[in-house]
Design a protein around this motif. Structure first.
Motif, PDB file in Angstrom:
ATOM      1  N   ARG A 172      42.361  36.178  40.927  1.00 49.78           N
ATOM      2  CA  ARG A 172      41.068  35.800  41.487  1.00 49.78           C
ATOM      3  C   ARG A 172      40.959  34.280  41.480  1.00 49.78           C
ATOM      4  O   ARG A 172      41.668  33.616  40.741  1.00 49.78           O
ATOM      5  N   LYS A 173      40.036  33.738  42.271  1.00 53.18           N
ATOM      6  CA  LYS A 173      39.874  32.295  42.262  1.00 53.18           C
ATOM      7  C   LYS A 173      39.296  31.871  40.911  1.00 53.18           C
ATOM      8  O   LYS A 173      38.691  32.688  40.193  1.00 53.18           O
ATOM      9  N   PRO A 174      39.478  30.614  40.507  1.00 54.91           N
ATOM     10  CA  PRO A 174      39.108  30.180  39.151  1.00 54.91           C
ATOM     11  C   PRO A 174      37.664  30.493  38.747  1.00 54.91           C
ATOM     12  O   PRO A 174      37.431  31.019  37.649  1.00 54.91           O
ATOM     13  N   SER A 175      36.693  30.192  39.600  1.00 52.82           N
ATOM     14  CA  SER A 175      35.301  30.449  39.222  1.00 52.82           C
ATOM     15  C   SER A 175      35.043  31.938  39.043  1.00 52.82           C
ATOM     16  O   SER A 175      34.315  32.351  38.128  1.00 52.82           O
ATOM     17  N   ASP A 176      35.650  32.769  39.899  1.00 56.24           N
ATOM     18  CA  ASP A 176      35.489  34.218  39.764  1.00 56.24           C
ATOM     19  C   ASP A 176      36.202  34.747  38.525  1.00 56.24           C
ATOM     20  O   ASP A 176      35.737  35.695  37.888  1.00 56.24           O
ATOM     21  N   THR A 177      37.343  34.149  38.181  1.00 58.26           N
ATOM     22  CA  THR A 177      38.068  34.571  36.983  1.00 58.26           C
ATOM     23  C   THR A 177      37.231  34.307  35.739  1.00 58.26           C
ATOM     24  O   THR A 177      37.149  35.155  34.838  1.00 58.26           O
ATOM     25  N   ARG A 178      36.603  33.139  35.655  1.00 59.42           N
ATOM     26  CA  ARG A 178      35.750  32.830  34.506  1.00 59.42           C
ATOM     27  C   ARG A 178      34.586  33.822  34.409  1.00 59.42           C
ATOM     28  O   ARG A 178      34.278  34.338  33.329  1.00 59.42           O
ATOM     29  N   LYS A 179      33.959  34.075  35.533  1.00 58.16           N
ATOM     30  CA  LYS A 179      32.832  35.014  35.533  1.00 58.16           C
ATOM     31  C   LYS A 179      33.287  36.424  35.170  1.00 58.16           C
ATOM     32  O   LYS A 179      32.605  37.146  34.438  1.00 58.16           O
ATOM     33  N   LYS A 199      33.339  49.541  47.097  1.00 60.98           N
ATOM     34  CA  LYS A 199      33.856  48.182  47.139  1.00 60.98           C
ATOM     35  C   LYS A 199      34.322  47.786  45.745  1.00 60.98           C
ATOM     36  O   LYS A 199      33.831  48.304  44.737  1.00 60.98           O
ATOM     37  N   ASN A 200      35.277  46.895  45.698  1.00 62.48           N
ATOM     38  CA  ASN A 200      35.693  46.311  44.426  1.00 62.48           C
ATOM     39  C   ASN A 200      34.721  45.172  44.109  1.00 62.48           C
ATOM     40  O   ASN A 200      34.659  44.185  44.847  1.00 62.48           O
ATOM     41  N   ASP A 201      33.952  45.324  43.055  1.00 62.16           N
ATOM     42  CA  ASP A 201      32.950  44.316  42.718  1.00 62.16           C
ATOM     43  C   ASP A 201      33.584  43.025  42.212  1.00 62.16           C
ATOM     44  O   ASP A 201      32.916  41.987  42.153  1.00 62.16           O
ATOM     45  N   TRP A 202      34.841  43.079  41.833  1.00 64.49           N
ATOM     46  CA  TRP A 202      35.563  41.880  41.386  1.00 64.49           C
ATOM     47  C   TRP A 202      36.868  41.775  42.170  1.00 64.49           C
ATOM     48  O   TRP A 202      37.949  41.921  41.615  1.00 64.49           O
ATOM     49  N   PRO A 203      36.806  41.515  43.478  1.00 66.32           N
ATOM     50  CA  PRO A 203      38.017  41.490  44.304  1.00 66.32           C
ATOM     51  C   PRO A 203      38.924  40.322  43.968  1.00 66.32           C
ATOM     52  O   PRO A 203      38.493  39.317  43.394  1.00 66.32           O
ATOM     53  N   TYR A 204      40.181  40.461  44.321  1.00 69.55           N
ATOM     54  CA  TYR A 204      41.128  39.369  44.152  1.00 69.55           C
ATOM     55  C   TYR A 204      40.820  38.268  45.164  1.00 69.55           C
ATOM     56  O   TYR A 204      40.076  38.470  46.144  1.00 69.55           O
ATOM     57  N   GLY A 205      41.393  37.098  44.920  1.00 72.45           N
ATOM     58  CA  GLY A 205      41.130  35.947  45.770  1.00 72.45           C
ATOM     59  C   GLY A 205      41.937  36.014  47.049  1.00 72.45           C
ATOM     60  O   GLY A 205      43.026  35.435  47.131  1.00 72.45           O
TER      61      GLY A 205
END
Length: 227
Positions: free
Chosen positions: A52-59, A121-127
Motif C-alpha cells: 500500500r502507499k505509505p500514508s495508507d500503510t500507516r493508517k 470491496k477491499n477496504d484497505w486496497p493495495y497501492g
C-alpha cells in the motif's frame, strides 16, 4: 472499515520488509502497482511484494492495532461488522483457539451457490494505479490449500478460475468496457486478475477469501460489485 485520520503513529506490531520499505518513502516517492506489474507478481507468486502507499500503510497498521485491541483479532471484526453470517457453534472436541469459523452452507462446493459467498470491496486496497479496483470474495466453503505451505492447490485454482470467468469475464463480454467498447472473451479476461494469499500472508485468517483486481470496467459494474 473506517480509520481515524489521526492514527498515524507506527503501532507496536510486526513490520514486514515490504512495510519497512514503504514506510521509508513519502507518498510522492511511492510507485503504484501497474497492471503489468500485478500480472507478474501474481504469475510468479510473489504476493509478499504487494504494498500500500505509505500514508495508507500507516493508517492500516494503526487500524489493525486498534481492531486487535477492541475485537481480539481481525477475524472477529469481519464477522461482527462486515459479513452477515453467523458462525456455527464450535466443536467441543477441539480447543476453541484452534478452530476456524464454520458456517451453514447450501452447497459444499465453493462458489456453487451465491448464498455461500459475498463480493465486497477491499477496504484497505493495495497501492494500484488509477482505473484498477480491488475486491474481496468471502466464502463459507473453504478452497483447498496445501497443508505445508498454505498455498492454493491446483484443484482450488481451477475452481476459482472457472468462477471468475463466469462471474467477471463473461459479464464484461456482455456489458463491454468502461468506454462502451465491446470486448472479446480474451480482451475481457485481460481485465481481470485474482489471487488467494498464502495462509501466512493473510491478515484475516480462518475466513476464506479471494482477491480480485479489475481494470477499466463500466461504472455500473463498479457500483454493483463495490459494496
Amino acid at each position: 472499515m473506517s480509520t481515524n485520520p489521526s492514527e498515524t503513529d507506527l503501532p507496536p506490531i510486526h513490520l514486514t520488509e515490504t512495510d519497512k520499505l514503504v514506510l521509508s518513502q513519502t507518498d510522492e516517492e511511492f510507485l503504484h502497482h501497474t497492471w503489468d506489474e500485478l500480472e507478474v507478481i501474481i504469475a510468479e507468486n510473489r504476493l509478499e511484494t504487494l504494498k500500500r502507499k505509505p500514508s495508507d500503510t500507516r493508517k492500516y497498521l494503526a487500524w489493525i492495532t486498534r481492531i486487535i485491541s477492541e475485537y481480539g483479532n481481525t477475524t472477529n471484526y469481519v464477522l461482527q461488522k462486515r459479513l452477515p453470517w453467523t458462525p456455527l457453534p464450535p466443536s467441543s472436541t477441539v480447543p476453541t483457539v484452534d478452530q476456524a469459523p464454520t458456517f451453514a452452507f447450501k452447497n459444499s462446493h465453493p462458489f456453487a451457490d451465491p448464498d455461500d459467498y459475498l463480493i465486497l470491496k477491499n477496504d484497505w486496497p493495495y497501492g494500484v494505479q488509477q482505473g484498477i479496483i480491488h475486491l474481496l470474495v468471502w466464502l463459507k466453503t473453504p478452497i483447498s490449500v496445501q497443508p505445508d505451505t498454505g498455498e492454493i492447490t491446483e484443484e482450488g485454482k481451477e475452481i476459482v478460475e472457472d468462477w471468475v470467468g463466469r462471474t467477471f469475464v463473461e459479464r464484461l463480454v456482455k456489458e463491454g468496457g468502461d468506454k462502451g467498447e465491446s470486448l472479446s472473451r480474451k480482451e475481457a479476461g485481460a481485465r481481470v486478475l485474482w489471487f488467494k494469499n498464502w495462509t501466512k500472508l493473510q491478515s484475516v485468517r480462518g475466513l476464506d477469501h479471494v482477491h480480485i483486481f479489475l481494470r477499466d470496467i463500466p461504472q455500473r459494474l463498479q457500483t454493483e460489485w463495490m459494496q
